[in-house]
Motif scaffolding. Structure first.
Motif, PDB file in Angstrom:
ATOM      1  N   GLY A  90       0.787  -1.229   0.000  1.00  0.00           N
ATOM      2  CA  GLY A  90       0.000   0.000   0.000  1.00  0.00           C
ATOM      3  C   GLY A  90       0.813   1.270   0.000  1.00  0.00           C
ATOM      4  N   ALA A  91       2.122   1.185   0.129  1.00  0.00           N
ATOM      5  CA  ALA A  91       2.957   2.384   0.194  1.00  0.00           C
ATOM      6  C   ALA A  91       3.135   3.052  -1.153  1.00  0.00           C
ATOM      7  CB  ALA A  91       4.319   2.045   0.783  1.00  0.00           C
ATOM      8  N   ALA A  92       2.784   2.355  -2.240  1.00  0.00           N
ATOM      9  CA  ALA A  92       2.973   2.927  -3.569  1.00  0.00           C
ATOM     10  C   ALA A  92       1.873   2.476  -4.523  1.00  0.00           C
ATOM     11  CB  ALA A  92       4.333   2.537  -4.135  1.00  0.00           C
ATOM     12  N   VAL A  93       1.516   3.375  -5.420  1.00  0.00           N
ATOM     13  CA  VAL A  93       0.686   3.028  -6.575  1.00  0.00           C
ATOM     14  C   VAL A  93       1.586   3.178  -7.779  1.00  0.00           C
ATOM     15  CG1 VAL A  93      -1.373   3.568  -7.921  1.00  0.00           C
ATOM     16  CG2 VAL A  93      -1.396   3.881  -5.427  1.00  0.00           C
ATOM     17  N   TYR A  94       1.669   2.134  -8.573  1.00  0.00           N
ATOM     18  CA  TYR A  94       2.640   2.104  -9.663  1.00  0.00           C
ATOM     19  C   TYR A  94       1.946   1.875 -10.987  1.00  0.00           C
ATOM     20  CZ  TYR A  94       7.453   1.662 -11.311  1.00  0.00           C
ATOM     21  OH  TYR A  94       8.667   1.883 -11.920  1.00  0.00           O
ATOM     22  N   GLU A 103       2.112   7.352  -7.179  1.00  0.00           N
ATOM     23  CA  GLU A 103       1.785   7.953  -5.894  1.00  0.00           C
ATOM     24  C   GLU A 103       2.496   7.177  -4.800  1.00  0.00           C
ATOM     25  OE1 GLU A 103      -2.303   9.823  -3.919  1.00  0.00           O
ATOM     26  OE2 GLU A 103      -2.422   8.161  -5.345  1.00  0.00           O
ATOM     27  N   ALA A 104       2.884   7.881  -3.725  1.00  0.00           N
ATOM     28  CA  ALA A 104       3.578   7.217  -2.625  1.00  0.00           C
ATOM     29  C   ALA A 104       3.022   7.689  -1.289  1.00  0.00           C
ATOM     30  CB  ALA A 104       5.074   7.490  -2.686  1.00  0.00           C
ATOM     31  N   PHE A 105       3.004   6.777  -0.324  1.00  0.00           N
ATOM     32  CA  PHE A 105       2.566   7.062   1.037  1.00  0.00           C
ATOM     33  C   PHE A 105       3.692   6.583   1.958  1.00  0.00           C
ATOM     34  CE2 PHE A 105      -1.013   5.993  -1.689  1.00  0.00           C
ATOM     35  CZ  PHE A 105      -1.712   7.205  -1.668  1.00  0.00           C
ATOM     36  N   GLY A 194       3.521   1.138  17.541  1.00  0.00           N
ATOM     37  CA  GLY A 194       3.052   2.514  17.461  1.00  0.00           C
ATOM     38  C   GLY A 194       3.770   3.362  16.442  1.00  0.00           C
ATOM     39  N   HIS A 195       4.803   2.804  15.802  1.00  0.00           N
ATOM     40  CA  HIS A 195       5.598   3.588  14.858  1.00  0.00           C
ATOM     41  C   HIS A 195       5.329   3.246  13.394  1.00  0.00           C
ATOM     42  CE1 HIS A 195       8.083   5.596  17.868  1.00  0.00           C
ATOM     43  NE2 HIS A 195       8.118   4.446  18.521  1.00  0.00           N
ATOM     44  N   GLY A 196       4.395   2.374  13.126  1.00  0.00           N
ATOM     45  CA  GLY A 196       4.087   2.040  11.737  1.00  0.00           C
ATOM     46  C   GLY A 196       3.225   0.800  11.655  1.00  0.00           C
ATOM     47  N   GLU A 197       2.856   0.451  10.433  1.00  0.00           N
ATOM     48  CA  GLU A 197       2.092  -0.766  10.195  1.00  0.00           C
ATOM     49  C   GLU A 197       3.089  -1.904   9.974  1.00  0.00           C
ATOM     50  OE1 GLU A 197      -1.208  -0.766  10.497  1.00  0.00           O
ATOM     51  OE2 GLU A 197      -1.065   1.397  10.885  1.00  0.00           O
ATOM     52  N   ILE A 198       3.070  -2.899  10.843  1.00  0.00           N
ATOM     53  CA  ILE A 198       4.023  -4.005  10.784  1.00  0.00           C
ATOM     54  C   ILE A 198       3.269  -5.280  10.432  1.00  0.00           C
ATOM     55  CG2 ILE A 198       5.833  -5.263  11.993  1.00  0.00           C
ATOM     56  CD1 ILE A 198       6.045  -2.917  13.935  1.00  0.00           C
ATOM     57  N   GLY A 211       4.249   3.025   6.674  1.00  0.00           N
ATOM     58  CA  GLY A 211       3.849   4.162   7.478  1.00  0.00           C
ATOM     59  C   GLY A 211       2.561   3.890   8.242  1.00  0.00           C
ATOM     60  N   THR A 212       2.387   4.582   9.350  1.00  0.00           N
ATOM     61  CA  THR A 212       1.184   4.420  10.161  1.00  0.00           C
ATOM     62  C   THR A 212      -0.062   4.684   9.320  1.00  0.00           C
ATOM     63  OG1 THR A 212       2.375   5.097  12.151  1.00  0.00           O
ATOM     64  CG2 THR A 212      -0.030   5.237  12.211  1.00  0.00           C
ATOM     65  N   GLY A 213      -1.003   3.747   9.365  1.00  0.00           N
ATOM     66  CA  GLY A 213      -2.239   3.906   8.617  1.00  0.00           C
ATOM     67  C   GLY A 213      -2.147   3.544   7.153  1.00  0.00           C
ATOM     68  N   VAL A 214      -1.009   3.013   6.716  1.00  0.00           N
ATOM     69  CA  VAL A 214      -0.823   2.642   5.316  1.00  0.00           C
ATOM     70  C   VAL A 214      -0.921   1.127   5.176  1.00  0.00           C
ATOM     71  CG1 VAL A 214       0.770   2.619   3.352  1.00  0.00           C
ATOM     72  CG2 VAL A 214       0.633   4.631   4.825  1.00  0.00           C
ATOM     73  N   SER A 215      -1.820   0.681   4.322  1.00  0.00           N
ATOM     74  CA  SER A 215      -1.991  -0.750   4.082  1.00  0.00           C
ATOM     75  C   SER A 215      -2.536  -0.941   2.675  1.00  0.00           C
ATOM     76  CB  SER A 215      -2.976  -1.355   5.091  1.00  0.00           C
ATOM     77  OG  SER A 215      -4.303  -0.864   4.865  1.00  0.00           O
ATOM     78  N   LYS A 216      -2.636  -2.180   2.267  1.00  0.00           N
ATOM     79  CA  LYS A 216      -3.276  -2.460   0.983  1.00  0.00           C
ATOM     80  C   LYS A 216      -4.702  -1.908   0.979  1.00  0.00           C
ATOM     81  CE  LYS A 216      -0.777  -6.735  -0.203  1.00  0.00           C
ATOM     82  NZ  LYS A 216      -0.937  -8.149  -0.623  1.00  0.00           N
TER      83      LYS A 216
END
Length: 292
Positions: A90-94, A103-105, A194-198, A211-216
């Motif tokens: 989810g961090a990038a749309v390619y 786009e990048a998150f 608490g520092h990101g999506e793991i 990043g926090t709140g970033v997923s597929k």
């Protein structure tokens, strides 16, 4: 989602060839490794035909994967009418056709460093790599890869995160040689959640941090909103913990038969395994249901 439980206490495993009963979808979102692709990383002829038939029927197909852009060649030749993919969980749309980051998150470097330090203290022997927007993997010297990486890209995780010359930080990768993969994930969530999506998508002890709140799911929702597509009009497929948010968001979701136990427990619909063209089987039923 919650799984449907039979009297014996086990989740139901519906016949993968049962009639498709959900509303006709406008978009199909599918994971790649372990879901659409076979174990050897190839796309079967049946799956290629099903993807083409879906696009011909006006159903857009989105690949939603943890893979970086440089690993998308396996599906690039089977894009039919569309070429957009959600990468790096989810961090990038390619744009695969134009071979460019649309786009990048990104993950904040400070958060990535906090995860790396906390996890290395909790699990000594953890090694790291980073994925950036330029598509190049940068790694620590002891981080073992499946691909040749130039020595110039080897440095400590602190140095890797301090150097932003490769563009936005899409993902931090954490690897351990011996720890149980699920235990590794649970530990990471406890000490650094608490520092990101793991999450994880590999059968080995390899964690992926966004990043926090970033997923597929979040990126798929953005892409769908831009197209006027609702969650109810999406059918999603997956097999690993990094697919869970997407499977929960989509109106109709399938776990392939070979999925991780957590994915099987969280979904009500099943299809055949990736080796038995599970995704293609469902797409074929969707297309058949649209015919008069």
């Amino acid at each position: 989602m919650t799984s449907t439980i039979e009297p014996g206490g086990q989740p139901q495993s519906p016949d993968p060839d049962a009639a498709f009963a959900a509303p006709s979808p406008r978009l199909i979102a599918t994971d790649l490794d372990g879901t659409l692709l076979r174990r050897d990383g190839t796309v079967s002829r049946r799956t290629v035909a099903a993807l083409a038939d879906a696009e011909a029927a006006g159903i857009e197909v989105f690949f939603a994967t943890g893979r970086p852009a440089r690993w998308m060649g396996v599906v690039a030749e089977h894009l039919a009418g569309h070429g957009m993919a959600i990468l790096a969980n989810g961090a990038a749309v390619y744009d695969l056709r134009q071979d460019r980051l649309a786009e990048a998150f990104p993950l904040a470097a400070a958060d990535a460093l906090a995860v790396a330090r906390a996890l290395r203290e909790a699990v000594p022997g953890t090694t790291y790599a980073v994925e950036r927007g330029d598509g190049m993997l940068r790694r620590e010297p002891d981080y073992v890869t499946l691909e040749p990486i130039p020595d110039v890209l080897c440095a400590s995780v602190d140095e890797l995160l301090a150097d932003d010359s490769g563009g936005p930080l899409l993902k931090l990768l954490a690897k351990h040689r011996t720890i149980d993969p699920d235990e590794f994930l649970a530990t990471a969530l406890a000490v650094a959640g608490g520092h990101g999506e793991i999450t994880r998508s590999s059968e080995s002890a390899l964690l992926e941090v966004s990043g926090t709140g970033v997923s597929k799911a979040t990126t798929l929702a953005r892409c769908c909103a831009a197209r006027g597509v609702t969650a109810a009009e999406v059918v999603a497929f997956g097999d690993m913990p990094n697919d869970l948010a997407m499977l929960e968001w989509a109106g109709t979701s399938y776990a392939v038969a070979n999925a991780h136990p957590h994915v099987l427990a969280a979904t009500t619909r099943r299809t055949a395994s990736n080796e038995d063209d599970g995704v293609a089987r469902v797409i074929e039923r969707i297309i058949a249901a649209r015919r008069p």
